[in-house]
Design a protein around this motif. Structure first.
Motif, short mmCIF file in Angstrom:
data_model
loop_
_atom_site.label_atom_id
_atom_site.label_comp_id
_atom_site.label_asym_id
_atom_site.label_seq_id
_atom_site.Cartn_x
_atom_site.Cartn_y
_atom_site.Cartn_z
N THR A 243 0.81 -1.22 0.00
CA THR A 243 0.00 0.00 0.00
C THR A 243 0.85 1.27 0.00
N TRP A 244 2.17 1.12 0.12
CA TRP A 244 3.03 2.30 0.13
C TRP A 244 2.98 3.01 -1.22
N SER A 245 3.12 4.33 -1.18
CA SER A 245 3.17 5.11 -2.42
C SER A 245 4.51 4.86 -3.11
N LEU A 247 6.74 6.94 -3.91
CA LEU A 247 7.79 7.72 -3.26
C LEU A 247 8.32 7.02 -2.02
N LEU A 248 7.42 6.42 -1.21
CA LEU A 248 7.87 5.69 -0.03
C LEU A 248 8.66 4.44 -0.41
N VAL A 249 8.24 3.78 -1.48
CA VAL A 249 8.99 2.60 -1.94
C VAL A 249 10.39 3.01 -2.39
N TYR A 250 10.48 4.13 -3.09
CA TYR A 250 11.80 4.64 -3.52
C TYR A 250 12.68 4.93 -2.32
N ALA A 251 12.10 5.58 -1.30
CA ALA A 251 12.88 5.87 -0.09
C ALA A 251 13.27 4.58 0.63
N GLY A 252 12.35 3.61 0.66
CA GLY A 252 12.66 2.34 1.33
C GLY A 252 13.78 1.58 0.65
N ILE A 253 13.76 1.52 -0.69
CA ILE A 253 14.83 0.84 -1.41
C ILE A 253 16.17 1.54 -1.17
N THR A 254 16.15 2.87 -1.15
CA THR A 254 17.39 3.62 -0.89
C THR A 254 17.94 3.30 0.49
N VAL A 255 17.07 3.25 1.50
CA VAL A 255 17.52 2.94 2.86
C VAL A 255 18.07 1.52 2.94
N ILE A 256 17.40 0.57 2.28
CA ILE A 256 17.87 -0.82 2.31
C ILE A 256 19.25 -0.93 1.69
N LEU A 257 19.44 -0.33 0.52
CA LEU A 257 20.74 -0.41 -0.14
C LEU A 257 21.83 0.28 0.67
N GLY A 258 21.48 1.43 1.30
CA GLY A 258 22.48 2.15 2.09
C GLY A 258 22.85 1.44 3.37
N MET A 259 21.88 0.81 4.02
CA MET A 259 22.15 0.17 5.31
C MET A 259 22.90 -1.15 5.17
N LEU A 260 22.87 -1.74 3.99
CA LEU A 260 23.53 -3.04 3.82
C LEU A 260 24.86 -2.95 3.11
N GLY A 330 10.66 -7.77 -9.44
CA GLY A 330 9.33 -7.35 -9.00
C GLY A 330 9.24 -7.00 -7.53
N LEU A 331 10.38 -6.87 -6.84
CA LEU A 331 10.38 -6.57 -5.41
C LEU A 331 10.90 -5.16 -5.11
N GLY A 332 11.26 -4.42 -6.13
CA GLY A 332 11.79 -3.09 -5.91
C GLY A 332 10.77 -2.01 -6.22
N LEU A 333 11.18 -1.08 -7.05
CA LEU A 333 10.29 0.00 -7.43
C LEU A 333 9.14 -0.53 -8.29
N ARG A 334 8.03 0.18 -8.23
CA ARG A 334 6.85 -0.24 -8.98
C ARG A 334 6.32 0.93 -9.79
N PRO A 335 5.67 0.64 -10.94
CA PRO A 335 5.07 1.73 -11.72
C PRO A 335 4.10 2.51 -10.84
N PRO A 336 3.89 3.80 -11.08
CA PRO A 336 4.34 4.57 -12.25
C PRO A 336 5.78 5.06 -12.23
N ILE A 337 6.53 4.79 -11.14
CA ILE A 337 7.96 5.13 -11.16
C ILE A 337 8.66 4.26 -12.22
N THR A 338 9.56 4.87 -12.95
CA THR A 338 10.26 4.17 -14.04
C THR A 338 11.76 4.20 -13.77
N SER A 339 12.37 3.03 -13.79
CA SER A 339 13.83 2.91 -13.67
C SER A 339 14.29 1.89 -14.69
N TRP A 340 15.61 1.75 -14.81
CA TRP A 340 16.13 0.79 -15.78
C TRP A 340 15.75 -0.63 -15.40
N GLY A 341 15.66 -0.92 -14.12
CA GLY A 341 15.24 -2.26 -13.70
C GLY A 341 13.80 -2.55 -14.07
N ILE A 342 12.92 -1.56 -13.94
CA ILE A 342 11.52 -1.75 -14.32
C ILE A 342 11.40 -1.94 -15.82
#
Length: 388
Positions: A243-245, A247-260, A330-342
């Motif tokens: 249910t996250w927007s 933008l929140l998913v983008y922030a969450g992925i950034t935090v996960i990558l940074g913390m690990l 399919g576990l990272g960013l989701r549309p309508p956000i667009t990245s190279w992985g999507i």
């Protein structure tokens, strides 16, 4: 035969009368090095690394293209052309029937292949269509702030320009790659910034204090490094609510990558501080009453900041690959956000890829950016090494 001038005669104009002294020349060069700052010496070394210098220029251009993505892309991010679904790439031509026309593409027609259930596009060689530049096209908000309608390249009047083809919804792949660069590139920078802070703080405490603090930090690093990266990323990404927007998913992925990804940097900081904390200037700062935070931040870390910057540069490709892998699965960013992985999720089906191989074009910028960051990191590491 040209002889030497007689003793005491003046030399020709422009010829120095000073005797050649290689020792003096070396001393002059040494004086320049002695007066130069550390950053200037690094720049002199880095400038000799041609591949790293070209990589830096390439990355600057890529990040500039991400900033002005809406202007550079021929179409909008979500623009669809249902008449050109799975259209192959169009070639740009300059000459038509021996005469110079300028940049143009040929018009084409579409027929349905009912036997193979696919669309077949045929070029119409008698219909050259000139491209338009700095023209009005799809409306956009530059960086989500400035409204605009001008594009660098626009399709011809009553025509199309799909330089890298289209996807299953008739969206221009080139335009989506340019828009997706903004997400894929910034998530690497933000993730590295977070891991940079964590690595300096945690590694600095472990290296400065040592003892049980160092032991706890080392065991924690060993545990994190023993877990395979992709499964750990997948597990943490799966925790994020659906249910996250975006933008929140983008922030969450950034935090996960940074913390690990702070463990390697923390170990580099720890090893440097273990060697530097016994120096005389550190003991002098302790005698004068400087706090541990000030000693670490003002006296120890700046001494090897160039090495940290080189290490951080080599970490960014891992961040970009992590986001690409999570989004592809399919576990990272989701549309309508667009990245190279999507964008690469369109190429997950082997059957689709066999019919429409241009769906793999998003792999090209990922590969080029990662290679550029690796070359840049190698150049910075060599420039920061005092023994080179």
């Amino acid at each position: 035969m040209i002889g030497l001038p007689p003793p005491g005669a003046p030399l020709p104009h422009g010829v120095s009368q000073a005797p050649f002294d290689p020792v003096a020349d070396q001393a002059a060069e040494g004086g320049k090095l002695a007066e130069a700052s550390q950053l200037r010496i690094m720049w002199w070394k880095f400038r000799r690394h041609r591949i790293a210098l070209l990589s830096a220029v390439f990355l600057v251009l890529i990040y500039l293209s991400a900033i002005f993505a809406e202007f550079l892309a021929p179409y909008g991010l979500h623009s669809r052309d249902t008449a050109n679904i799975y259209a192959p790439p169009q070639r740009v031509h300059l000459f038509h029937e021996g005469s110079f026309v300028g940049p143009f593409v040929y018009g084409r027609s579409m027929t349905l292949d009912m036997e193979n259930l696919r669309r077949v596009y045929t070029e119409d060689r008698s219909n050259p269509q000139k491209l338009r530049f700095f023209c009005r096209g799809d409306e956009y908000l530059l960086m989500g702030l400035v409204p605009g309608q001008r594009h660098l390249v626009c399709p011809p009047e009553n025509g199309t320009v799909f330089l890298l083809g289209t996807d299953r919804l008739g969206r221009d792949i080139l335009s989506r790659i340019i828009h997706g660069a903004r997400i894929s590139l910034t998530i690497g920078i933000l993730g590295v910034a977070m891991s940079f802070v964590l690595g300096i703080v945690i590694g600095g405490l472990a290296g400065y204090y040592g003892g049980w603090i160092d032991a706890i930090v080392q065991r924690m690093i060993e545990v994190l490094q023993s877990i395979p990266s992709i499964p750990l990323w997948m597990a943490l990404a799966a925790i994020m609510p659906v249910t996250w927007s975006p933008l929140l998913v983008y922030a969450g992925i950034t935090v996960i990558l940074g913390m690990l990804d702070w463990t390697g940097l923390a170990r580099a900081v720890r090893s440097k501080l273990l060697a530097l904390r016994e120096e005389d200037y550190v003991q002098a700062a302790q005698i004068l009453g400087a706090s541990p935070g000030r000693i670490i931040g003002r006296h120890l870390v700046p001494g090897f900041m160039s090495h940290l910057v080189a290490s951080a540069t080599l970490t960014i490709p891992g961040m970009i690959l992590g986001e690409t892998a999570l989004s592809f699965l399919g576990l990272g960013l989701r549309p309508p956000i667009t990245s190279w992985g999507i964008l690469l999720t369109e190429a997950r089906s082997v059957n689709t890829l066999a019919l429409y191989p241009w769906l793999l074009f998003p792999v090209i910028p990922v590969t080029l950016v990662i290679l550029a960051f690796n070359f840049l990191g190698d150049g910075l590491r060599d420039a920061a090494d005092p023994l080179r």
